[in-house]
Scaffold this active site. Structure first.
Site, PDB file in Angstrom:
ATOM      1  NE  ARG A  97       2.638 -10.550  -7.622  1.00 37.67           N
ATOM      2  CZ  ARG A  97       2.869 -10.313  -6.329  1.00 37.67           C
ATOM      3  NH1 ARG A  97       4.103 -10.173  -5.890  1.00 37.67           N
ATOM      4  NH2 ARG A  97       1.870 -10.228  -5.461  1.00 37.67           N
ATOM      5  N   GLY A  98       7.959 -11.833  -8.662  1.00 38.37           N
ATOM      6  CA  GLY A  98       8.719 -11.244  -7.580  1.00 38.37           C
ATOM      7  C   GLY A  98       7.806 -10.401  -6.703  1.00 38.37           C
ATOM      8  CE1 TYR A 127      -8.915  -6.355  -3.400  1.00 46.39           C
ATOM      9  CE2 TYR A 127      -8.258  -4.151  -4.105  1.00 46.39           C
ATOM     10  CZ  TYR A 127      -9.233  -5.119  -3.952  1.00 46.39           C
ATOM     11  OH  TYR A 127     -10.534  -4.873  -4.347  1.00 46.39           O
ATOM     12  CG  HIS A 128      -4.473  -7.843  -8.465  1.00 45.31           C
ATOM     13  ND1 HIS A 128      -3.686  -6.727  -8.633  1.00 45.31           N
ATOM     14  CD2 HIS A 128      -3.640  -8.900  -8.626  1.00 45.31           C
ATOM     15  CE1 HIS A 128      -2.448  -7.087  -8.885  1.00 45.31           C
ATOM     16  NE2 HIS A 128      -2.394  -8.407  -8.880  1.00 45.31           N
ATOM     17  CB  CYS A 164       4.651  -4.153  -1.392  1.00 43.91           C
ATOM     18  SG  CYS A 164       3.585  -3.914  -2.825  1.00 43.91           S
TER      19      CYS A 164
END
Length: 236
Positions: free
Chosen positions: A88-89, A94-95, A191
């Site tokens: 992805r971009g 974090y998830h 990010c």
């Protein structure tokens, strides 16, 4: 144009398994589009919206900087977390438990062919949902996702976003912190943006826990309106 979107709630699911499943759905749509073009057919393409909650995981986008992960392999194990470089971009995020992750896998030719508009609509869906909790969420110029108190020393991100699109088909999506353990964000530069905090809906509301089912319902309501879509729930 097929504006029906199949909703699947995957529950708590391993990141790699979810990614593989996304790729499978994504490929199915792309293959139909290629067949249509080659054979001059008009077969309808499917659209999907996946909800999922992942065990602790850090993911790095294709344009990301690995130095934004502040843990080595052993420290990741100690935290019970995994790490993946993905397609992805965006940079690192974090998830984990207490987070609503949404993966719209849409053929945008069923809606509109504009990636910028697509991202703005996803942000708007989050902003309108948070407004129902009396929170003023905003976009931050030059930074993806959804934020609170933009332009102040207290700016903090509540929702991260990162998407991939090919042949107007989307995958990956957003991660909204609802009841998230914010301590896990201390192990990354979220990010790739230094000096800005991360928050969660329950923290902002000053409560122990917010109903994720209620938040999902609100998200889908706004998604349906913005995309003029029809939701069809598929039981997993």
């Amino acid at each position: 144009m097929n504006k029906c979107v199949e909703l699947q709630d995957l529950g708590n699911k391993d990141y790699k398994q979810s990614w593989d499943y996304q790729e499978q759905l994504f490929k199915g749509i792309v293959d139909t589009k290629i067949k249509n073009r080659r054979e001059e057919l008009q077969l309808p393409t499917n659209n999907y919206f996946l909800f999922v909650e992942h065990p602790h995981v850090y993911t790095l986008g294709k344009s990301g900087d690995l130095s934004n992960l502040l843990l080595d392999e052993n420290q990741l194990k100690d935290k019970g977390a995994t790490f993946y470089k993905i397609n992805r971009g965006g940079d690192i995020t974090y998830h984990g438990p207490g987070q609503i992750v949404g993966y719209p896998i849409l053929d945008l030719e069923n809606f509109f062919t504009d990636i910028h508009k697509y991202l703005r609509f996803l942000e708007e869906m989050i902003i309108l949902t948070l407004e129902e909790y009396d929170l003023k969420a905003e976009r931050s110029p030059g930074e993806t996702g959804v934020w609170l108190d933009v332009g102040t020393p207290f700016a903090r991100k509540i929702c991260a976003m990162g998407v991939r699109a090919s042949r107007w088909v989307t995958m990956h999506g957003f991660a909204l912190n609802v009841n998230a353990n914010l301590g896990y964000f201390d192990n990354i530069i979220p990010c790739g943006i230094r000096g800005k905090a991360v928050t969660s809906l329950n923290v902002e509301l000053g409560v122990k826990e917010v109903s994720t089912a209620e938040v999902k319902e609100k998200l889908l309501k706004h998604f349906t309106i913005l995309f003029e879509a029809e939701i069809k729930t598929i039981q997993i």
